[in-house]
Every structure is written in C-alpha cells, then in structure tokens.
Write an enzyme that holds these catalytic residues in place. Structure first.
Site, mmCIF file in Angstrom:
data_model
loop_
_atom_site.group_PDB
_atom_site.id
_atom_site.type_symbol
_atom_site.label_atom_id
_atom_site.label_comp_id
_atom_site.label_asym_id
_atom_site.label_seq_id
_atom_site.Cartn_x
_atom_site.Cartn_y
_atom_site.Cartn_z
ATOM 1 N N HIS A 1 46.367 -2.917 16.969
ATOM 2 C CA HIS A 1 46.728 -2.783 18.377
ATOM 3 C C HIS A 1 45.518 -2.495 19.264
ATOM 4 O O HIS A 1 45.687 -2.073 20.410
ATOM 5 C CB HIS A 1 47.785 -1.687 18.559
ATOM 6 C CG HIS A 1 49.108 -2.059 17.977
ATOM 7 N ND1 HIS A 1 50.102 -1.134 17.727
ATOM 8 C CD2 HIS A 1 49.607 -3.253 17.570
ATOM 9 C CE1 HIS A 1 51.157 -1.756 17.190
ATOM 10 N NE2 HIS A 1 50.870 -3.028 17.091
ATOM 11 N N GLY B 1 53.568 8.075 9.217
ATOM 12 C CA GLY B 1 53.737 8.381 10.631
ATOM 13 C C GLY B 1 54.182 7.217 11.478
ATOM 14 O O GLY B 1 53.827 7.133 12.652
#
Length: 242
Positions: free
Chosen positions: A108, A174
């Site tokens: 990202h 996570g």
C-alpha cells in the site's frame, strides 16, 4: 519445518497499534476525524488536494514519532536468524518494519515517499507536502503521497503471489480480513500447501480459513511465535500461535 522453508508474513495495522498508530477503526485517531472517501481515494485528491496533503502530512509526522514495538523487532529477528527466506508483506505505510531492521514489501505504499502523478518519479517525501510541491524529476507541481488509495492496484502483486505459491508457512498479523486482495492471501497459501496461522487481538473476517489462530496483543503473541519457530530449528512444526 526445514531450514530452507520459506515463511511469508502479512502484517496489518494491528501490529503497529502498540506503537501508538491508530487503525481505521480506532476512536479518536486521524481516521475517526475523516471519512475514507474524503482523504484516501484518487477522487478525493482531485477534489481537495489541500485536505489530502494535510491529512498525510499529519500521518507522516505521527509515523516518524512512533517506535517499533516488540512484534516488529521479533519479525526482524526471524528474518535475520531463520536460515530460509522470510518475506514480510505489509499493508502498513509507517516504515516501522524497516526501522526495526527488517525488509518488507509495501503493498500500500509508504508515507515516507512521494510520487509524481505526471511522470511517475518517486522520491523521499518532505515532512509536509502541499499542492505546490514539485517533482524533482520533471519540475511539475504534481506530487502526491506514494500511497495506494482505495480503488487503486496494490504494489508488488505479482511478486507477492509468487511467494504465496511456494511458502511453507503463511502468517497474518494484525489484519482485519476485510481489505482485498490481502484478505485472500490465506487461501492462496493454503492451496499451495502452506501451514497458516493468524495472530490478532480478536478473530478476523477470515479466521476460519487459518489452521491456527492466536488471540492476544501482537507484542506478546508474535515474539512467542518467533521463538517457537527458531527453537524448532530443523525439525517439528512452528508450534502454532500462543
């Protein structure tokens, strides 16, 4: 596991939460103050580049002030000490893996980098960018954060898919299991025969796809998992997640 086995690890915002960086869903953080549609899409940048630049400058400042936590440090140790290949793929843009001593594929993008929308040049971003920030390559005032916004194609996808196809272990740490294509990585790895493990504060949208799920803070669960892998050495299994 054998010492030549490849381990692929996907990390999401949850691994950085203990470093003080809020996730999308946390109350009180930057994301709680802004709609995704207003700051994290190409359309938002075209509509209000001042707001988008201000938002990412604030995020850049927050990330620069954060420190890697024990989970980041443990993954860097695994990458350093495991005799096989350890590939870290991250959805995070904060740079904490690198500051802990690891290397990572940033699907990202990175807050610390800038991208020219005109010529495609990338460079180290200054602490604060504005619509007037110019590209050092073409001198156009067309700088944007080097961030993959919603609606854009993540980086390194061909390389990531190749790693998923030949890894022995796939771990997700996570992650919410709600953002694609990353949410589908566990199934790609499982189809290739990998052992799969998830480590999270709570079960995710895709927890049922994993062989093992470990619940707890990343700063406790991840170091224990890494200890298990490294102590297993040349035989046995990873021991799952604590």
């Amino acid at each position: 596991m054998q010492p030549e086995d490849k381990i692929v690890i996907l990390t999401g915002a949850g691994i950085s939460a203990e470093s003080g960086l809020a996730t999308f869903r946390d109350d009180g953080g930057l994301w709680a103050q802004h709609r995704i549609e207003d700051v994290a899409t190409p359309e938002a940048f075209a509509r209000d580049p001042v707001l988008v630049h201000r938002f990412y400058s604030m995020r850049r400042t927050q990330a620069a002030a954060a420190e890697p936590n024990p989970a980041h440090v443990a993954l860097a140790r695994l990458q350093r000490d495991w005799p096989g290949e350890v590939v870290i793929v991250t959805q995070n843009v904060d740079g904490l893996h690198e500051r802990a001593g690891a290397t990572a594929l940033h699907m990202h993008g990175e807050l610390s980098r800038a991208l020219c929308a005109a010529c495609g040049h990338r460079w180290d971003a200054p602490p604060e960018m504005t619509p007037e920030t110019t590209c050092p390559a073409c001198a156009q005032a067309s700088a944007r954060p080097d961030i993959v916004w919603f609606g854009e194609m993540p980086y390194h996808m061909d390389e990531i898919e190749a790693h998923l196809a030949d890894c022995a272990v796939f771990a997700a740490i996570g992650t919410s299991g709600q953002v694609w294509p990353a949410a589908g990585f566990v199934r790609e790895a499982a189809r290739a025969g990998a052992e799969t493990v998830e480590m999270n504060l709570e079960r995710s949208e895709v927890s049922r796809a994993f062989d093992t799920v470990g619940i707890g803070p990343a700063g406790r669960v991840v170091p224990a998992w890494v200890d298990g892998i490294l102590s297993a050495g040349t035989g046995g299994t990873t021991g799952g997640a604590p």
